[in-house]
Scaffold this active site. Structure first.
Site, PDB file in Angstrom:
ATOM      1  N   SER A  89       0.800  -1.208   0.000  1.00  0.00           N
ATOM      2  CA  SER A  89       0.000   0.000   0.000  1.00  0.00           C
ATOM      3  C   SER A  89       0.842   1.271   0.000  1.00  0.00           C
ATOM      4  CB  SER A  89      -0.953  -0.061   1.199  1.00  0.00           C
ATOM      5  OG  SER A  89      -2.109   0.660   0.907  1.00  0.00           O
TER       6      SER A  89
ATOM      7  N   HIS B 176      -7.720  -5.645  -0.012  1.00  0.00           N
ATOM      8  CA  HIS B 176      -6.486  -4.874   0.153  1.00  0.00           C
ATOM      9  C   HIS B 176      -5.721  -5.388   1.373  1.00  0.00           C
ATOM     10  CE1 HIS B 176      -4.064  -1.260  -0.273  1.00  0.00           C
ATOM     11  NE2 HIS B 176      -4.224  -1.009   1.016  1.00  0.00           N
TER      12      HIS B 176
END
Ligand code: GCU
Length: 421
Positions: A261, A402
């Site tokens: 990320s 995610h």
């Protein structure tokens, strides 16, 4: 008529704001866009070989990212002191060697300490080593009572027992699902991590972390073309590599820099700016990472600069809702990593990070690998979920959200061993 104009004046800012808020999540809404040519120089010269890539185009591309996106580092700063504060030959039930090392930086009467946690496999040498930041402190990556607790500012997370921006014992091992340390060691690789807030706390405040060490007397924040937090974090990874070059237990020529990320964005920038990193792994890095900005899919430049005003340099704000004006796009960031091994990964439910934009970026960076006689990404179409495309540029899209999971790591371990051994 007058009221019409007044209403219009009132409504424009609202509309502009809505533009920032509404995210594209459907492929059919992606605008038509044209990417800047990675292999044409600013003077319009076609780049046809490694020599002109390295002499002309690569420095141009790097400088554009420095000036307009991440910000340049305003000077030089070496490690003042490194101290091994913990060393255990029999960590993790005897399978690993653990080390904790404090790096101290000193400049302009200010001091900053950054702590590296390292696990190394035993009985082998010259193994690949993963280096990546963690989000909540070194002690969160595995339940090991010997891991020292950071005193840096940490984002509150009551579920992890983190309140008043200070960590506690309660958060030991809470992020172990993201760090399969034992599997990494058993595979014959090492792993090193740093809490990213040691280098720069992740908040919109340029008075803490590494930035102030570089300020002159009148300065309280970086200049418009100077480093935001991502560039500061990337700088920290390079300093860890400086340390590894002095540590006889580590082969600093085999370090794979990895991140998830925002820390994936960081790993990419570290790999682009520091060619000593032998391989680069971007997990769900999205906007400002592997994803193409011009697709405006999921998170956009305007959105990221609004939510996280401290991540990029101020100049990057010029491109809010004006991606077409950017002199670069993110495939050119990936191209800066060539000819070194690069792995880009996405997740099916992570639309915010634009999986397809991440894939396309890897694909459009490949012509630079081809200059070096390498194939680049061995696919022109996006693969099915959980079917990695394996090459010097690798890519997968994992089923799920995610995150960085055991599945992702399994691919990265295989990749690092193949590419770096
Ligand atoms: C937010 C942000 C992303 C970032 C992510 C993360 O979702 O919008 O750009 O990658 O946080 O770091 O987890």
């Amino acid at each position: 008529m007058k009221t019409f104009f007044i209403t219009l004046l009132l409504i424009i800012p609202v509309l502009m704001n809505a533009q920032v808020r509404q995210a594209i999540t459907d492929e059919k809404d992606v605008p038509v866009y044209e990417l800047p040519e990675v292999l044409v120089s600013l003077k319009g010269k076609k780049i046809k070989n490694v020599k002109s890539w390295e002499k002309i185009r690569r420095p141009e591309v790097l400088k554009m990212f420095q000036d307009e996106v991440y910000g340049r580092i305003p000077g030089d700063l070496k490690i003042a002191r490194s101290r091994v504060v913990d060393e255990d030959e029999n960590a993790l039930g005897g399978i690993a060697k653990r080390k904790q090392v404090v790096l101290t930086f000193v400049k302009n009467d200010k001091e900053l300490n950054v702590e590296i946690l390292i696990y190394l496999p035993k009985g082998i040498q010259n193994f690949p080593l993963f280096l990546g930041y963690n989000f909540y402190g070194n002690h969160t990556i595995i339940n090991d009572a010997a891991i020292r607790l950071t005193e840096s500012w940490v984002r509150d997370n009551p579920a992890f027992g983190i309140v008043n921006n200070q960590i506690t014992e309660q958060s030991r091992g809470v992020r172990s699902s993201r760090w399969p340390v034992e599997e990494i060691i058993k595979s014959g690789c090492g792993v090193a991590t740093i809490y990213y807030g040691d280098v720069d706390p992740d908040r919109d405040n340029f008075g803490d972390g590494i930035h102030p060490l570089f300020y002159d007397k009148s300065q309280s924040e970086p200049a418009d073309d100077e480093w935001g937090a991502i560039a500061a974090w990337a700088w920290g990874l390079s300093r860890a590599l400086d340390y590894f070059e002095t540590d006889k237990d580590i082969d600093a020529t085999k370090v794979a820099v990895i991140g998830h990320s925002r820390l994936g964005k960081t790993a990419l920038w570290a790999g682009a700016t520091d060619r000593r990193f032998a391989a680069v792994i971007s997990n769900d890095s999205g906007c400002g990472g592997a994803a193409l900005s011009r697709r405006k899919f999921g998170e956009t430049v305007a959105r990221i600069n609004t939510s996280f005003p401290h991540w990029f340099c101020n100049n990057f704000n010029k491109y809010n809702n004006h991606e077409e004006k950017l002199p670069v796009d993110q495939h050119m960031l990936l191209a800066l990593i060539a000819p070194r091994p690069l792995y880009v990964a996405s997740a099916t439910e992570d639309l915010w990070a634009d999986p397809r934009g991440e894939f396309l970026s890897a694909k459009f960076a490949s012509p630079v690998y081809q200059l070096y006689g390498l194939e680049g990404l061995p696919a022109t179409e996006m693969p099915e979920p959980d079917s990695p495309v394996k090459g010097i540029v690798s890519y997968h899209i994992r089923t799920g959200k995610h995150d960085i999971t055991a599945y992702d790591w399994e691919q990265y371990i295989g990749f690092a061993k193949k590419m770096l051994n």
